[in-house]
Design an enzyme around this catalytic site. Structure first.
Site, short mmCIF file in Angstrom:
data_model
loop_
_atom_site.label_atom_id
_atom_site.label_comp_id
_atom_site.label_asym_id
_atom_site.label_seq_id
_atom_site.Cartn_x
_atom_site.Cartn_y
_atom_site.Cartn_z
N LYS A 1 0.86 -1.18 0.00
CA LYS A 1 0.00 0.00 0.00
C LYS A 1 0.89 1.23 0.00
O LYS A 1 2.03 1.17 0.45
CB LYS A 1 -0.88 0.04 1.26
CG LYS A 1 -2.15 0.85 1.07
CD LYS A 1 -3.22 -0.01 0.42
CE LYS A 1 -4.55 0.69 0.36
NZ LYS A 1 -5.62 -0.28 0.04
N1 GLU Z 1 -7.55 -0.25 -3.29
C1 GLU Z 1 -8.22 -1.52 -3.47
C2 GLU Z 1 -8.20 -2.32 -2.19
O1 GLU Z 1 -7.99 -1.79 -1.13
C3 GLU Z 1 -7.68 -2.28 -4.65
C4 GLU Z 1 -6.22 -2.60 -4.55
C5 GLU Z 1 -5.65 -3.21 -5.83
O2 GLU Z 1 -6.37 -3.46 -6.76
O3 GLU Z 1 -4.44 -3.40 -5.86
O4 GLU Z 1 -8.46 -3.49 -2.19
#
Ligand code: GLU
Length: 464
Positions: A154
């Site tokens: 993240k």
């Molecule tokens: N932001 C989304 C989540 O928290 C998608 C993350 C992604 O597709 O890598 O799951």
């Protein structure tokens, strides 16, 4: 029967009582940032004993509960309590008035044993290292639970994107990407949209990575515009997955969706399409809130008119097709389903005591604090956790990454069907295991996911 409540034998330590691994907590604690010098951030992490909860502590608690359920090897547990790497960067940009402003950004890889890091990038004024670390760890468990070939990552920048012009936003995105670029790549770490980022931002990310490498690297980023390799479905994929889970949990509980009342917190990227999909599934969306306010109509809101109103005014507040509602009252409204689809921590202990719905499905990441989770559990509320309920987004990201790598575009409809199959399988597995483990859905989901991650770590061994 449902895996609800303490009567089902849920194991719920009052606090994380596993052996403390010193670097686990201190490593995600944040020093004073370059953009916000001063004593406003603690040198030491807040202690649970003081009654202060935060996402990283909550995450460690869930992991400890899962470890106890599956008898996790303590060495693997210790490794999972520490993110693999945390990169903190200064992100200087020139504002439109000529000044230079320095923001702080992060990219965290929590675990990459099952594949490249995967996870979104968020721009938010309250972001910090602990939160990014917790979100990265949640991605490790989410991708493992869905059995996708990814680890957990993240990132984000602490900023208020609403105060930036489009040109400033692009400069911020490109400079941030440049600063974390050594971590990125289709086999290293693949970013995607998250809070306050979208396809346009992903296009800038993909372009910056591609320019730096001197080649087109479509599979380095997901959630891109379709014209550069994104999928048609991505924008609605998280909401679609949430609705699949709603159908599945209702089916297990013997509840017919038709006419059931739903309340939705948040009317953004997930909440807005979700109200449409819930309505199409036959539910009555009786209350919706967003940052500007909330609106309530016990007979069901006209979701198309609500959407048009929000597009015109910027908020659901003031929608003439319902009565104004204090947003703090949203979850107290009589309903059969509550869907928090905004930010984390919005359901705290106080709100948890007033949640009227017997079922809560977490469309946002971490909307329920660990303390609130205990209250909901004691009240017999069935909670479908984020790593299960909101995985539709990362599943579609997997499809996008796979297609970009293959150099083929799947036929329309294939992704949607596959997404449903993956989510249904994961839900069925968690539901069944929750019975045998005598645990709630969150602990069970973490247990299933942790086992998969642990197996991968064991298979790879420990270097050197
Ligand atoms: N932001 C989304 C989540 O928290 C998608 C993350 C992604 O597709 O890598 O799951």
């Amino acid at each position: 029967m449902s895996p609800r409540g303490s009567a089902a034998g849920r194991t719920h330590p009052a606090r994380d009582d596993s052996p403390r691994v010193a670097p686990a907590v201190t490593s995600v604690d944040e020093p004073a940032s370059p953009s916000k010098p001063g004593p406003d951030e603690p040198a030491e992490p807040p202690a649970r004993e003081d009654g202060i909860s935060d996402r990283w502590s909550d995450l460690l608690d869930y992991l400890s509960d899962a470890a106890a359920l599956i008898g996790l090897d303590p060495d693997v547990h210790a490794r999972l309590r520490v993110p693999r790497r945390i990169l903190e960067v200064a992100v200087p940009i020139q504002r439109d008035d000529g000044r230079v402003e320095v923001f702080t950004g992060w990219r965290v890889h929590h675990n990459t044993s099952r594949g490249p890091g995967k996870g979104g990038i968020r721009f938010h004024p309250a972001l910090d290292r602990r939160e990014v670390s917790a979100l990265a760890a949640a991605m490790t468990f989410k991708t493992a639970l869905m059995d996708l070939p990814f680890g957990g990552a993240k990132g984000g920048v602490r900023c208020d994107p609403m105060s930036l012009s489009l040109a400033e936003l692009e400069r911020l995105t490109r400079r941030y990407t440049w600063e974390i670029i050594t971590l990125l790549g289709p086999d290293k770490d693949v970013p995607a949209p998250d809070v306050n980022t979208d396809g346009r931002v992903m296009g800038w990310l993909m372009d910056t990575i591609s320019l730096a490498r001197g080649e087109n690297v479509a599979s380095s980023v997901t959630g891109k515009p379709t014209v550069i390799g994104g999928t048609e479905e991505h924008a609605g994929s998280t909401a679609s997955g949430v609705v699949h889970v709603v159908r599945d949990v209702f089916a297990e509980l013997g509840v017919q969706p038709a006419g059931r009342r739903a309340v939705v917190e948040g009317f953004g990227k997930v909440g807005a399409p979700l109200t449409f999909l819930l309505h199409s599934a036959g539910l009555r969306v009786v209350a919706v809130s967003d940052i500007g306010g909330a609106v309530y109509n016990p007979g069901g809101l006209d979701v198309a008119s609500l959407s048009a109103h929000a597009a015109r005014t910027g908020s659901v507040a003031g929608f003439p097709g319902g009565d104004p509602l204090d947003p703090t009252e949203l979850f107290a409204v009589p309903s059969d389903l509550a869907v928090p689809a905004a930010l984390e921590g919005t359901i705290d202990e106080k709100i948890a005591a007033s949640v009227a719905a017997p079922v809560v499905v977490e469309a946002a990441n971490g909307p329920i604090t660990a303390d609130a989770d205990r209250i909901l559990d004691a009240r017999g509320v069935v909670v479908v956790p984020d790593i299960l309920a909101n995985a539709g987004g990362v599943i579609d990201s997997y499809f996008e990454w796979a297609q970009n790598r293959q150099g083929v575009a799947w036929e329309q409809g294939v992704g949607g069907r596959l997404l449903q199959r993956i989510m249904h399988k994961a839900f069925a597995e968690v539901w069944a295991r929750s019975q045998s483990l005598h645990a709630d859905l969150r602990r069970t989901a973490y247990a299933v996911a942790t086992q998969r991650v642990a197996d991968a770590m064991t298979a790879r061994g420990l270097f050197p």
